[in-house]
Design an enzyme around this catalytic site. Structure first.
Site, PDB file in Angstrom:
ATOM      1  N   ARG A  64      59.024  84.722  87.271  1.00 41.57           N
ATOM      2  CA  ARG A  64      59.075  85.495  88.212  1.00 41.57           C
ATOM      3  C   ARG A  64      59.216  87.067  87.619  1.00 41.57           C
ATOM      4  NH1 ARG A  64      61.704  80.823  89.877  1.00 41.57           N
ATOM      5  NH2 ARG A  64      63.348  82.302  89.331  1.00 41.57           N
ATOM      6  N   GLU A 101      73.905  76.614  78.955  1.00 39.11           N
ATOM      7  CA  GLU A 101      74.950  75.934  79.124  1.00 39.11           C
ATOM      8  C   GLU A 101      75.009  74.124  78.830  1.00 39.11           C
ATOM      9  OE1 GLU A 101      75.615  76.287  83.621  1.00 39.11           O
ATOM     10  OE2 GLU A 101      74.759  77.583  83.080  1.00 39.11           O
TER      11      GLU A 101
END
Length: 177
Positions: A64, A101
């Site tokens: 994006r 993460e």
């Protein structure tokens, strides 16, 4: 940017609960992209937030960030440089791994995309933890180009990504949650 325009953009962003996994509220920007007036106001707002009116290149992050980066580059009369996921660019690249993460990821940029001393603005749709943007900024820095700042459509402030990017110049976001 006028407060009423900013509020209209903010109210058009759609919350999608439990996407892409339970407990996450995804900020869906496609309704903003679908409205020409709001998209134009978003691009103007992202540029206005930086105070920058001229750069040599705008770097956008897969995927994006390509939308925002290319539109900002066109508006500023600058070139556009894509930073893509590993293995997606067709020419010689430099890459960097960064921590997520739950593991690692890699992004790459063409070796000849930026010249030493060129002024560069990083643009992306979302600043979350700062991992991907930090990796892109590292690639820009390795090229010898001069980073003048970063601009994001949305920042998830509670994830503190801005702190990871501060060493690379000013960080701007049009909308912060």
């Amino acid at each position: 940017m006028a407060p009423d325009s900013l509020e209209r953009i903010r109210s058009t962003i759609r919350d999608v609960p439990d996407f892409p996994k339970p407990g996450i509220v995804f900020k869906d920007i496609t309704p903003v992209l679908a409205c020409p007036k709001l998209l134009a106001q978003t691009i103007e707002g992202m540029i206005e937030a930086t105070g920058i009116n001229q750069v040599d290149k705008v770097v956008g992050i897969d995927a994006r960030g390509f939308i925002f980066g290319a539109l900002i580059a066109a508006r500023l009369g600058a070139g556009f440089i894509p930073v893509r996921k590993k293995g997606k660019l067709p020419w010689q690249t430099r890459g960097v791994d960064y921590a997520l993460e739950y593991g690692t990821n890699s992004v790459e940029m063409h070796l000849d995309a930026l010249a030493p001393g060129e002024t560069v603005l990083l643009a992306d749709d979302l600043l979350a933890t700062g991992g991907t943007a930090g990796a892109a900024l590292h690639l820009i820095q390795q090229s010898g180009a001069r980073i003048v700042g970063s601009t994001f459509f949305i920042e998830l402030g509670f994830l503190n990504g801005r702190e990871k990017l501060a060493q690379h110049g000013p960080v701007h976001a049009l909308i912060t949650y």
